[in-house]
Design a protein around this motif. Structure first.
Motif, PDB file in Angstrom:
ATOM      1  N   ASN A   1       0.798  -1.224   0.000  1.00 20.62           N
ATOM      2  CA  ASN A   1       0.000   0.000   0.000  1.00 20.62           C
ATOM      3  C   ASN A   1       0.830   1.273   0.000  1.00 20.62           C
ATOM      4  N   ASP A   2       2.029   1.226   0.545  1.00 23.47           N
ATOM      5  CA  ASP A   2       2.837   2.442   0.668  1.00 23.47           C
ATOM      6  C   ASP A   2       3.589   2.814  -0.611  1.00 23.47           C
ATOM      7  N   ILE A   3       3.458   2.023  -1.664  1.00 23.31           N
ATOM      8  CA  ILE A   3       4.147   2.334  -2.919  1.00 23.31           C
ATOM      9  C   ILE A   3       3.171   3.047  -3.854  1.00 23.31           C
ATOM     10  N   PRO A   4       3.455   4.315  -4.180  1.00 23.89           N
ATOM     11  CA  PRO A   4       2.547   5.069  -5.047  1.00 23.89           C
ATOM     12  C   PRO A   4       2.707   4.668  -6.515  1.00 23.89           C
ATOM     13  N   PHE A   5       1.680   4.947  -7.300  1.00 26.00           N
ATOM     14  CA  PHE A   5       1.724   4.666  -8.731  1.00 26.00           C
ATOM     15  C   PHE A   5       2.896   5.374  -9.408  1.00 26.00           C
ATOM     16  N   GLU A   6       3.245   6.554  -8.946  1.00 23.67           N
ATOM     17  CA  GLU A   6       4.328   7.318  -9.552  1.00 23.67           C
ATOM     18  C   GLU A   6       5.640   6.538  -9.555  1.00 23.67           C
ATOM     19  N   THR A   7       5.849   5.674  -8.566  1.00 26.30           N
ATOM     20  CA  THR A   7       7.053   4.842  -8.533  1.00 26.30           C
ATOM     21  C   THR A   7       7.048   3.876  -9.717  1.00 26.30           C
ATOM     22  N   ILE A   8       5.909   3.289  -9.996  1.00 26.86           N
ATOM     23  CA  ILE A   8       5.790   2.378 -11.143  1.00 26.86           C
ATOM     24  C   ILE A   8       5.999   3.152 -12.436  1.00 26.86           C
ATOM     25  N   GLN A   9       5.397   4.302 -12.545  1.00 26.66           N
ATOM     26  CA  GLN A   9       5.503   5.119 -13.743  1.00 26.66           C
ATOM     27  C   GLN A   9       6.955   5.523 -14.016  1.00 26.66           C
ATOM     28  N   LYS A  10       7.630   6.042 -13.015  1.00 26.35           N
ATOM     29  CA  LYS A  10       9.022   6.466 -13.175  1.00 26.35           C
ATOM     30  C   LYS A  10       9.932   5.282 -13.503  1.00 26.35           C
ATOM     31  N   THR A  11       9.695   4.155 -12.867  1.00 24.14           N
ATOM     32  CA  THR A  11      10.499   2.963 -13.109  1.00 24.14           C
ATOM     33  C   THR A  11      10.302   2.460 -14.531  1.00 24.14           C
ATOM     34  N   ALA A  12       9.082   2.494 -15.019  1.00 22.77           N
ATOM     35  CA  ALA A  12       8.798   2.056 -16.389  1.00 22.77           C
ATOM     36  C   ALA A  12       9.536   2.935 -17.396  1.00 22.77           C
ATOM     37  N   PHE A  13       9.476   4.241 -17.220  1.00 25.88           N
ATOM     38  CA  PHE A  13      10.162   5.142 -18.147  1.00 25.88           C
ATOM     39  C   PHE A  13      11.680   5.010 -18.055  1.00 25.88           C
ATOM     40  N   ALA A  14      12.196   4.690 -16.891  1.00 29.40           N
ATOM     41  CA  ALA A  14      13.637   4.467 -16.747  1.00 29.40           C
ATOM     42  C   ALA A  14      14.068   3.174 -17.441  1.00 29.40           C
ATOM     43  N   ALA A  15      13.194   2.179 -17.452  1.00 28.52           N
ATOM     44  CA  ALA A  15      13.517   0.878 -18.047  1.00 28.52           C
ATOM     45  C   ALA A  15      13.412   0.902 -19.569  1.00 28.52           C
ATOM     46  N   GLU A  16      12.539   1.729 -20.121  1.00 33.80           N
ATOM     47  CA  GLU A  16      12.333   1.771 -21.579  1.00 33.80           C
ATOM     48  C   GLU A  16      12.246   3.222 -22.029  1.00 33.80           C
ATOM     49  N   LYS A  17      13.360   3.730 -22.518  1.00 34.58           N
ATOM     50  CA  LYS A  17      13.444   5.147 -22.864  1.00 34.58           C
ATOM     51  C   LYS A  17      13.065   5.453 -24.313  1.00 34.58           C
ATOM     52  N   LYS A  18      13.148   4.474 -25.211  1.00 33.21           N
ATOM     53  CA  LYS A  18      12.958   4.758 -26.633  1.00 33.21           C
ATOM     54  C   LYS A  18      11.513   4.637 -27.103  1.00 33.21           C
ATOM     55  N   LEU A  19      10.818   3.603 -26.681  1.00 35.61           N
ATOM     56  CA  LEU A  19       9.501   3.299 -27.251  1.00 35.61           C
ATOM     57  C   LEU A  19       8.321   3.665 -26.362  1.00 35.61           C
ATOM     58  N   LEU A  20       8.530   3.711 -25.062  1.00 35.78           N
ATOM     59  CA  LEU A  20       7.426   3.958 -24.129  1.00 35.78           C
ATOM     60  C   LEU A  20       7.015   5.418 -24.172  1.00 35.78           C
ATOM     61  N   ARG A  21       5.736   5.646 -24.414  1.00 33.98           N
ATOM     62  CA  ARG A  21       5.219   7.013 -24.500  1.00 33.98           C
ATOM     63  C   ARG A  21       4.322   7.399 -23.323  1.00 33.98           C
ATOM     64  N   LYS A  22       3.573   6.418 -22.786  1.00 31.66           N
ATOM     65  CA  LYS A  22       2.604   6.753 -21.746  1.00 31.66           C
ATOM     66  C   LYS A  22       2.386   5.557 -20.830  1.00 31.66           C
ATOM     67  N   VAL A  23       2.229   5.843 -19.534  1.00 30.71           N
ATOM     68  CA  VAL A  23       1.908   4.827 -18.538  1.00 30.71           C
ATOM     69  C   VAL A  23       0.732   5.370 -17.732  1.00 30.71           C
ATOM     70  N   ASP A  24      -0.369   4.616 -17.724  1.00 28.47           N
ATOM     71  CA  ASP A  24      -1.576   5.065 -17.027  1.00 28.47           C
ATOM     72  C   ASP A  24      -2.047   4.020 -16.024  1.00 28.47           C
ATOM     73  N   LEU A  25      -2.567   4.499 -14.939  1.00 29.79           N
ATOM     74  CA  LEU A  25      -3.219   3.665 -13.935  1.00 29.79           C
ATOM     75  C   LEU A  25      -4.708   3.707 -14.223  1.00 29.79           C
ATOM     76  N   PHE A  26      -5.324   2.523 -14.478  1.00 28.24           N
ATOM     77  CA  PHE A  26      -6.757   2.549 -14.774  1.00 28.24           C
ATOM     78  C   PHE A  26      -7.603   1.827 -13.743  1.00 28.24           C
ATOM     79  N   ASP A  27      -6.994   1.194 -12.736  1.00 28.10           N
ATOM     80  CA  ASP A  27      -7.781   0.582 -11.670  1.00 28.10           C
ATOM     81  C   ASP A  27      -6.896   0.297 -10.470  1.00 28.10           C
ATOM     82  N   VAL A  28      -7.449   0.489  -9.298  1.00 30.93           N
ATOM     83  CA  VAL A  28      -6.801   0.109  -8.044  1.00 30.93           C
ATOM     84  C   VAL A  28      -7.786  -0.775  -7.293  1.00 30.93           C
ATOM     85  N   TYR A  29      -7.323  -1.952  -6.902  1.00 34.79           N
ATOM     86  CA  TYR A  29      -8.176  -2.898  -6.179  1.00 34.79           C
ATOM     87  C   TYR A  29      -7.562  -3.135  -4.808  1.00 34.79           C
ATOM     88  N   ILE A  30      -8.359  -2.909  -3.779  1.00 37.83           N
ATOM     89  CA  ILE A  30      -7.925  -3.133  -2.402  1.00 37.83           C
ATOM     90  C   ILE A  30      -8.948  -4.032  -1.741  1.00 37.83           C
TER      91      ILE A  30
END
Length: 82
Positions: free
Chosen positions: A4-33
């Motif tokens: 729970n303490d890991i925000p979506f922004e961490t996933i977003q930033k990590t994704a862009f760091a892992a793929e710099k050439k092709l990745l254009r957008k990362v969106d969160l479309f559902d959170v299930y708790i």
């Protein structure tokens, strides 16, 4: 599945760091708790948009990019794929 303490922004930033050439957008479309997931856990549903400026991407190119992104997100966050 992620803590729970890991925000979506961490996933977003990590994704862009892992793929710099092709990745254009990362969106969160559902959170299930739910307690069924475990105490202090939540599930994110995330979409990724890829694009190359000069050509149509192949499935293999997108699969490689997703593999890199997934590997890096799991490493950084300790998440599990549901």
């Amino acid at each position: 599945l992620i803590n729970n303490d890991i925000p979506f922004e961490t996933i977003q930033k990590t994704a862009f760091a892992a793929e710099k050439k092709l990745l254009r957008k990362v969106d969160l479309f559902d959170v299930y708790i739910d307690n069924k997931l475990g105490a202090g856990k939540k599930s994110y549903a995330v979409s990724f948009i890829f694009r190359h400026d000069d050509k149509t991407l192949t499935d293999a190119e997108v699969d490689r990019a997703m593999e890199q992104i997934t590997k890096q997100i799991l490493s950084v966050t300790g998440a599990d794929i549901r």
